[in-house]
Design a protein around this motif. Structure first.
Motif, PDB file in Angstrom:
ATOM      1  N   THR A 142       0.889  -1.161   0.000  1.00  0.00           N
ATOM      2  CA  THR A 142       0.000   0.000   0.000  1.00  0.00           C
ATOM      3  C   THR A 142       0.929   1.212   0.000  1.00  0.00           C
ATOM      4  O   THR A 142       1.688   1.419   0.954  1.00  0.00           O
ATOM      5  N   SER A 198       8.623  -9.837   4.206  1.00  0.00           N
ATOM      6  CA  SER A 198       7.675 -10.629   3.415  1.00  0.00           C
ATOM      7  C   SER A 198       8.120 -10.691   1.955  1.00  0.00           C
ATOM      8  O   SER A 198       8.098 -11.761   1.345  1.00  0.00           O
ATOM      9  N   TYR A 199       8.541  -9.549   1.406  1.00  0.00           N
ATOM     10  CA  TYR A 199       8.929  -9.549  -0.022  1.00  0.00           C
ATOM     11  C   TYR A 199      10.228 -10.327  -0.267  1.00  0.00           C
ATOM     12  O   TYR A 199      10.387 -10.948  -1.317  1.00  0.00           O
ATOM     13  N   LYS A 246       4.556  -5.985  16.569  1.00  0.00           N
ATOM     14  CA  LYS A 246       4.689  -5.997  15.114  1.00  0.00           C
ATOM     15  C   LYS A 246       5.137  -4.631  14.596  1.00  0.00           C
ATOM     16  O   LYS A 246       4.625  -3.607  15.032  1.00  0.00           O
ATOM     17  N   MET A 247       6.090  -4.659  13.671  1.00  0.00           N
ATOM     18  CA  MET A 247       6.480  -3.391  13.046  1.00  0.00           C
ATOM     19  C   MET A 247       5.360  -3.012  12.078  1.00  0.00           C
ATOM     20  O   MET A 247       4.939  -3.823  11.272  1.00  0.00           O
ATOM     21  N   HIS A 269       5.638 -12.334  10.969  1.00  0.00           N
ATOM     22  CA  HIS A 269       6.034 -10.920  11.119  1.00  0.00           C
ATOM     23  C   HIS A 269       7.452 -10.678  11.598  1.00  0.00           C
ATOM     24  O   HIS A 269       8.020 -11.486  12.324  1.00  0.00           O
ATOM     25  N   LEU A 270       7.917  -9.523  11.214  1.00  0.00           N
ATOM     26  CA  LEU A 270       9.107  -8.974  11.838  1.00  0.00           C
ATOM     27  C   LEU A 270       8.586  -8.136  13.001  1.00  0.00           C
ATOM     28  O   LEU A 270       7.756  -7.233  12.800  1.00  0.00           O
ATOM     29  N   ASP A 307      -0.551 -11.224   8.418  1.00  0.00           N
ATOM     30  CA  ASP A 307      -1.675 -10.348   8.807  1.00  0.00           C
ATOM     31  C   ASP A 307      -2.706 -10.244   7.678  1.00  0.00           C
ATOM     32  O   ASP A 307      -3.846  -9.861   7.906  1.00  0.00           O
ATOM     33  N   ASN A 308      -2.308 -10.598   6.471  1.00  0.00           N
ATOM     34  CA  ASN A 308      -3.246 -10.556   5.344  1.00  0.00           C
ATOM     35  C   ASN A 308      -4.186 -11.770   5.304  1.00  0.00           C
ATOM     36  O   ASN A 308      -5.183 -11.758   4.583  1.00  0.00           O
ATOM     37  N   GLY A 310       9.891  -4.677   7.908  1.00  0.00           N
ATOM     38  CA  GLY A 310       8.957  -5.798   8.159  1.00  0.00           C
ATOM     39  C   GLY A 310       8.259  -6.176   6.865  1.00  0.00           C
ATOM     40  O   GLY A 310       8.249  -7.340   6.467  1.00  0.00           O
ATOM     41  N   ASN A 311       7.683  -5.184   6.170  1.00  0.00           N
ATOM     42  CA  ASN A 311       7.073  -5.453   4.857  1.00  0.00           C
ATOM     43  C   ASN A 311       8.098  -6.155   3.980  1.00  0.00           C
ATOM     44  O   ASN A 311       7.795  -7.133   3.295  1.00  0.00           O
ATOM     45  N   LYS A 323       3.370   0.275   9.622  1.00  0.00           N
ATOM     46  CA  LYS A 323       3.439   1.638   9.084  1.00  0.00           C
ATOM     47  C   LYS A 323       2.545   2.575   9.880  1.00  0.00           C
ATOM     48  O   LYS A 323       2.891   3.716  10.116  1.00  0.00           O
ATOM     49  N   GLY A 334       1.927 -11.418   3.730  1.00  0.00           N
ATOM     50  CA  GLY A 334       2.273 -11.471   5.154  1.00  0.00           C
ATOM     51  C   GLY A 334       1.114 -12.116   5.907  1.00  0.00           C
ATOM     52  O   GLY A 334      -0.029 -12.103   5.449  1.00  0.00           O
TER      53      GLY A 334
HETATM   54  P1  AMP Z   1       1.024  -3.158   3.204  1.00  0.00           P
HETATM   55  O1  AMP Z   1       1.954  -2.208   2.487  1.00  0.00           O
HETATM   56  O2  AMP Z   1       0.608  -2.682   4.551  1.00  0.00           O
HETATM   57  O3  AMP Z   1      -0.167  -3.510   2.330  1.00  0.00           O
HETATM   58  O4  AMP Z   1       1.843  -4.496   3.460  1.00  0.00           O
HETATM   59  C1  AMP Z   1       2.661  -5.092   2.501  1.00  0.00           C
HETATM   60  C2  AMP Z   1       3.034  -6.508   2.909  1.00  0.00           C
HETATM   61  O5  AMP Z   1       3.823  -6.516   4.101  1.00  0.00           O
HETATM   62  C3  AMP Z   1       1.831  -7.409   3.201  1.00  0.00           C
HETATM   63  O6  AMP Z   1       2.069  -8.676   2.617  1.00  0.00           O
HETATM   64  C4  AMP Z   1       1.820  -7.494   4.718  1.00  0.00           C
HETATM   65  O7  AMP Z   1       1.198  -8.665   5.161  1.00  0.00           O
HETATM   66  C5  AMP Z   1       3.299  -7.470   5.024  1.00  0.00           C
HETATM   67  N1  AMP Z   1       3.645  -7.017   6.390  1.00  0.00           N
HETATM   68  C6  AMP Z   1       3.127  -5.971   7.088  1.00  0.00           C
HETATM   69  N2  AMP Z   1       3.735  -5.818   8.282  1.00  0.00           N
HETATM   70  C7  AMP Z   1       4.681  -6.806   8.357  1.00  0.00           C
HETATM   71  C8  AMP Z   1       5.660  -7.194   9.355  1.00  0.00           C
HETATM   72  N3  AMP Z   1       5.818  -6.521  10.492  1.00  0.00           N
HETATM   73  N4  AMP Z   1       6.470  -8.259   9.070  1.00  0.00           N
HETATM   74  C9  AMP Z   1       6.340  -8.933   7.899  1.00  0.00           C
HETATM   75  N5  AMP Z   1       5.450  -8.611   6.932  1.00  0.00           N
HETATM   76  C10 AMP Z   1       4.628  -7.565   7.146  1.00  0.00           C
END
Ligand code: AMP
Ligand code: ZN
Length: 473
Positions: free
Chosen positions: A30, A42-43, A279-280, A272-273, A242-243, A38-39, A282, A240
């Motif tokens: 997003t 996942s990538y 949780k980290m 998560h990180l 949380d999704n 943290g994001n 945004k 991630g």
């Molecule tokens: P977003 O930009 O918020 O839509 O998140 C982008 C990706 O990062 C999604 O796949 C989330 O699930 C993942 N994500 C968000 N927070 C964390 C975290 N702390 N550790 C690992 N992945 C995360």
């Protein structure tokens, strides 16, 4: 390859629908702010998954969206659009914010050697696809219009919660503490497919639709973008953890109701990180970015190494101490590789054995820490350097830690330092005498030689490549 499938809660043998091409979809960022590390965990792990599939012989087509509309402050469809929040914060338009943070995201991915998926599609590109899916869902009786919005009717499903056995009450988004209840919903888990202006007056981006001027919900974008590029079936959907709920749960509900059959076979969720305080994220405002790590002197490769050292299905705790440990490990690894000379023939049998260990680690639900151990096994292997270098280059197709490039760079730096080293027979003789004293455990003499040279304005520097010296200016 065995992969843990969140939908069945089991490790399963991965079998794609079509052996010629694995279809993989990833939830993209997003883009209302920088991606935090943290994001990016996942990538990184999704990148390793794609590269591992390629490594074991599959062809992969991977699609990712860019969420530039519809992701509200709460995943439960309430609050302001995150993009609008970002635009207000920076006094810019939503499209400017989207462009800036999309570019920033890919710049971070480049620094971390995260390959760009073949297809990257911004959510705002696919409005007609969303309208078509929403129309079909209404026609099938899976969605309804209420209060100007279109909702998915979860009571039409046989099973809604796919990923967990939690209590319905715990998961019900609409009734969670602090989340305002939407009285338009027929069932507490129903979610918005299309919003209209009647509810959110200050939404920046809006489009005409059969239900009035409005904008899509967040979940529908991933279903439609996936189907647009990958068709009606999907092998792997990644994101991630949380999704998983509500986002992926809602994606499955609407996709399978729309298609009338199963949509995706394997769900890959990265845990998560975390920091000391959880949780980290945004939205908490305080988070670490790749640029911040660089400003503090960390090579982004070290963060990638840090992530690879742990399994993607475990929470990973970030601390500076943990990152410093990864720095030490990475530097030592590169220094060792820099000593290898690419001479002689590759021992094919030894190479195959090394590769087998590495492949097995990846095939065991992407055990990247074991894959890193396989790198250390190469360093200790009883084969020539050329074979070791060939194995390391091969593993780095997946690990992408710049193993060979970083070692080459270090070697060149060492050679340049060597070339720049001034030669002086007296000093070199004293250094040799000091080394001999050290070898004889006569540390008093060794220290005396160093101190005598110091008194003459000559400083000795002990390095892994031997003793260097410099004259005080
Ligand atoms: P977003 O930009 O918020 O839509 O998140 C982008 C990706 O990062 C999604 O796949 C989330 O699930 C993942 N994500 C968000 N927070 C964390 C975290 N702390 N550790 C690992 N992945 C995360
Ligand atoms: Zn998604």
């Amino acid at each position: 390859m065995y992969l843990y499938n969140s939908a069945t809660r089991k490790k399963e043998l991965f079998v794609p629908n079509n052996p010629d091409i694995v279809k993989m979809y990833t939830c993209g960022p997003t883009v209302y702010h920088y991606a935090h590390i943290g994001n990016l965990r996942s990538y990184i792990m999704e990148d390793v998954l794609e590269k591992s599939l390629r490594y074991v012989g599959y062809n992969v087509k991977r699609v990712m969206n860019i969420t530039d509309v519809g992701h509200l402050a709460s995943d439960a469809d309430t609050g302001e659009d995150k993009m609008l929040k970002g635009a207000k914060r920076e006094n810019k338009t939503v499209m400017d914010i989207a462009k800036f943070y999309t570019d920033a995201f890919f710049a971070d991915c480049d620094k971390l050697n995260i390959k760009r998926p073949e297809v990257v599609e911004p959510a705002t590109n696919c409005i007609s696809e969303y309208i078509h899916m929403v129309e079909t869902l209404i026609a099938k009786g899976s969605a309804y219009v209420a209060g100007g919005n279109v909702y998915f009717d979860t009571s039409t499903l046989e099973k809604y919660y796919v990923f967990n056995d939690h209590d319905e009450e715990d998961l019900a988004v609409g009734v969670r503490e602090g989340v305002e209840e939407d009285t338009n919903k027929k069932n507490k888990n129903d979610f918005v497919l299309w919003f209209t202006k009647s509810k959110f007056e200050d939404q920046a981006l809006k489009w005409d639709s059969p239900w009035g001027v409005g904008y899509p919900g967040w979940h529908i974008e991933c279903s439609c973008i996936s189907m647009k590029h990958l068709g009606e079936d999907l092998d792997i959907h990644a994101g991630g953890i949380d999704n998983a709920f509500p986002h992926h749960t809602n994606e499955i509900a609407q996709s399978e109701s729309y298609l009338g059959h199963k949509w995706c076979n394997y769900w890959f969720h990265v845990h998560h990180l975390n920091t000391d305080s959880g949780k980290m994220s945004k939205s908490k405002g305080e988070f670490l970015t790749v640029s911040l790590l660089e400003e503090k002197g960390y090579d982004p490769m070290v963060y990638r190494m840090f992530c690879l050292q742990s399994h993607y299905r475990r929470n990973l705790v970030f601390s500076w101490e943990n990152l410093d440990n990864a720095v030490a490990a990475y530097d030592k690894l590169i220094a060792k590789i820099a000593t290898f000379k690419n001479e002689g023939d590759i021992d094919e049998a030894a190479l195959a054995q090394l590769k087998e260990r590495f492949t097995k680690a990846l095939e065991a639900d992407l055990n990247t820490s074991l894959a890193v151990t396989a790198v250390y096994d190469v360093l200790k292997a009883k084969c020539n350097d050329a074979t070791k270098l060939a194995a390391l280059a091969d593993f780095d197709k997946v690990l992408s830690l710049n193993l060979i490039e970083a070692a080459d760079k270090l070697r060149k730096k060492q050679e340049a330092e060597e070339a720049a080293q001034e030669h002086d027979p007296y000093i070199e003789d004293m250094i040799a005498q000091r080394q001999a004293a050290k070898k004889n455990k006569d540390f008093a003499l060794a220290d005396k030689i160093r101190d005598d040279l110091k008194a003459q304005g000559i400083t000795l520097i002990d390095t892994p490549q031997g003793v260097k010296w410099k004259r005080e200016q």
